[in-house]
Motif scaffolding. Sequence first.
Motif, PDB file in Angstrom:
ATOM      1  N   GLY A 152       0.804  -1.222   0.000  1.00 31.50           N
ATOM      2  CA  GLY A 152       0.000   0.000   0.000  1.00 31.50           C
ATOM      3  C   GLY A 152       0.832   1.265   0.000  1.00 31.50           C
ATOM      4  O   GLY A 152       1.877   1.339  -0.657  1.00 31.50           O
ATOM      5  N   GLU A 153       0.378   2.264   0.744  1.00 27.50           N
ATOM      6  CA  GLU A 153       1.039   3.569   0.769  1.00 27.50           C
ATOM      7  C   GLU A 153       2.527   3.427   1.120  1.00 27.50           C
ATOM      8  O   GLU A 153       2.881   2.812   2.119  1.00 27.50           O
ATOM      9  N   PRO A 154       3.406   4.018   0.293  1.00 28.44           N
ATOM     10  CA  PRO A 154       4.841   3.843   0.544  1.00 28.44           C
ATOM     11  C   PRO A 154       5.387   4.823   1.585  1.00 28.44           C
ATOM     12  O   PRO A 154       4.825   5.894   1.823  1.00 28.44           O
ATOM     13  N   ALA A 155       6.482   4.424   2.193  1.00 27.75           N
ATOM     14  CA  ALA A 155       7.228   5.287   3.109  1.00 27.75           C
ATOM     15  C   ALA A 155       8.688   4.870   3.035  1.00 27.75           C
ATOM     16  O   ALA A 155       8.994   3.680   2.928  1.00 27.75           O
ATOM     17  N   GLN A 156       9.554   5.848   3.063  1.00 26.84           N
ATOM     18  CA  GLN A 156      10.980   5.560   3.054  1.00 26.84           C
ATOM     19  C   GLN A 156      11.626   6.189   4.281  1.00 26.84           C
ATOM     20  O   GLN A 156      11.323   7.338   4.630  1.00 26.84           O
ATOM     21  N   MET A 157      12.520   5.427   4.921  1.00 25.72           N
ATOM     22  CA  MET A 157      13.188   5.917   6.119  1.00 25.72           C
ATOM     23  C   MET A 157      14.670   5.564   6.057  1.00 25.72           C
ATOM     24  O   MET A 157      15.072   4.610   5.390  1.00 25.72           O
ATOM     25  N   ILE A 158      15.449   6.347   6.753  1.00 21.03           N
ATOM     26  CA  ILE A 158      16.864   6.042   6.976  1.00 21.03           C
ATOM     27  C   ILE A 158      17.018   5.802   8.465  1.00 21.03           C
ATOM     28  O   ILE A 158      16.660   6.665   9.277  1.00 21.03           O
ATOM     29  N   CYS A 159      17.497   4.621   8.816  1.00 16.51           N
ATOM     30  CA  CYS A 159      17.642   4.260  10.228  1.00 16.51           C
ATOM     31  C   CYS A 159      19.113   3.968  10.515  1.00 16.51           C
ATOM     32  O   CYS A 159      19.832   3.447   9.662  1.00 16.51           O
ATOM     33  N   ALA A 160      19.535   4.307  11.718  1.00 21.70           N
ATOM     34  CA  ALA A 160      20.926   4.084  12.095  1.00 21.70           C
ATOM     35  C   ALA A 160      21.016   3.742  13.566  1.00 21.70           C
ATOM     36  O   ALA A 160      20.236   4.227  14.385  1.00 21.70           O
ATOM     37  N   ALA A 161      21.966   2.889  13.898  1.00 23.40           N
ATOM     38  CA  ALA A 161      22.351   2.650  15.289  1.00 23.40           C
ATOM     39  C   ALA A 161      23.788   3.119  15.412  1.00 23.40           C
ATOM     40  O   ALA A 161      24.661   2.667  14.661  1.00 23.40           O
ATOM     41  N   VAL A 162      24.019   4.054  16.325  1.00 27.75           N
ATOM     42  CA  VAL A 162      25.349   4.641  16.462  1.00 27.75           C
ATOM     43  C   VAL A 162      25.790   4.555  17.920  1.00 27.75           C
ATOM     44  O   VAL A 162      24.978   4.401  18.828  1.00 27.75           O
ATOM     45  N   ARG A 163      27.076   4.669  18.143  1.00 32.91           N
ATOM     46  CA  ARG A 163      27.629   4.566  19.495  1.00 32.91           C
ATOM     47  C   ARG A 163      28.542   5.756  19.757  1.00 32.91           C
ATOM     48  O   ARG A 163      29.229   6.238  18.869  1.00 32.91           O
ATOM     49  N   PHE A 164      28.523   6.211  21.015  1.00 37.03           N
ATOM     50  CA  PHE A 164      29.427   7.257  21.462  1.00 37.03           C
ATOM     51  C   PHE A 164      30.530   6.626  22.303  1.00 37.03           C
ATOM     52  O   PHE A 164      30.282   5.713  23.076  1.00 37.03           O
ATOM     53  N   SER A 165      31.743   7.146  22.180  1.00 35.77           N
ATOM     54  CA  SER A 165      32.825   6.652  23.026  1.00 35.77           C
ATOM     55  C   SER A 165      33.221   7.657  24.096  1.00 35.77           C
ATOM     56  O   SER A 165      33.688   7.271  25.164  1.00 35.77           O
ATOM     57  N   HIS A 166      33.023   8.955  23.842  1.00 35.68           N
ATOM     58  CA  HIS A 166      33.461   9.953  24.816  1.00 35.68           C
ATOM     59  C   HIS A 166      32.483  10.016  25.992  1.00 35.68           C
ATOM     60  O   HIS A 166      31.265   9.994  25.809  1.00 35.68           O
ATOM     61  N   PRO A 167      32.991  10.091  27.226  1.00 34.61           N
ATOM     62  CA  PRO A 167      32.094  10.088  28.393  1.00 34.61           C
ATOM     63  C   PRO A 167      31.135  11.267  28.436  1.00 34.61           C
ATOM     64  O   PRO A 167      30.033  11.139  28.971  1.00 34.61           O
ATOM     65  N   ALA A 168      31.521  12.418  27.892  1.00 31.30           N
ATOM     66  CA  ALA A 168      30.592  13.551  27.867  1.00 31.30           C
ATOM     67  C   ALA A 168      29.377  13.213  27.021  1.00 31.30           C
ATOM     68  O   ALA A 168      28.233  13.503  27.392  1.00 31.30           O
TER      69      ALA A 168
END
Length: 321
Positions: free
Chosen positions: A117-133
Amino acid sequence: MNTPAPWTHVDPLGEALHFLRMTGMFYCRSEFSAPWGLALPPMPDCMMLHVVASGRAWLELDGEVPRALSAGDLAIVPRGTGHRLTSQPGVASAGLFDLPRELMSERYEVLRHGGGGEPAQMICAAVRFSHPAAQRLAALLPAALCVDSRQSPHAQWIDQTLRFMAAEARTLQPGGETMVTRLADILVILAIREWIERDPAARIGWVGALQDKQIGRAMARIHREPERDWTLNALADEAAMSRSAFAARFTRLVGESAMQYVARWRMQIALGWLQEERVPLAEAASRLGYQSEAAFSRAFKRFNGVTPGAARRTSTSERTG
């Protein structure tokens, strides 16, 4: 006390945002057609980012009201909590790793799913931080941040960045992953800026302390120079306050004493060195001013709950698992 020069500009919160440099764990360009539902599993220590390139979607987290997303909207799940993306609330959701995906590169995939049916496009990401701040800031954010680009004071910036990201995701030319990651950096910072501007929760605790003119100045110096032999008097001088007034105000705003914060910050920095930069134990101890590896190891375990060697082994197993 040493009063800072009037021309010296310190932006502790801005510096914390500067440390929001992300490392991509995986990226996915999703092409959906209604009805569709995608269940993303918990990803501890990761931030999940969703950009709606076209169409509509709903973001669902347990215990939260479903949030409608339209083309141009940005949704962030800061602490890697499991959640769902759907064409409508309540639609049955398939697990991310149960669906066929086209692998474009080591960390980039294309997913196609839905009923036609109705289309949808998405960009998904899983990212990680290393700096404690960055890690500490992410831990203080709400369960989800959603930015309506049309209503945002940063609408033009967000719109242009989203368009650029969508174009990079479609073509994935050489260097495309790096481009998408850096564009994601910008979007996350814009979303956090909006949260800071509109949410009273951003004016208390660690984030609120960074915005305090005097305490924030002292915190910035700790962040810049963790190896310095800090004393309460030296930090009070940085804040241009008396020792007693500084100590009381720091504890009230941050939730722990200044010297406890110094020690904790050093050990968070050390954790990043050992896991991300593979710095030798002796070098980490020396860089932080410890006279022996044993003393460093005791402090490390007290704050991080594991020995330096165990922390490094855990990181290695995660990389190779």
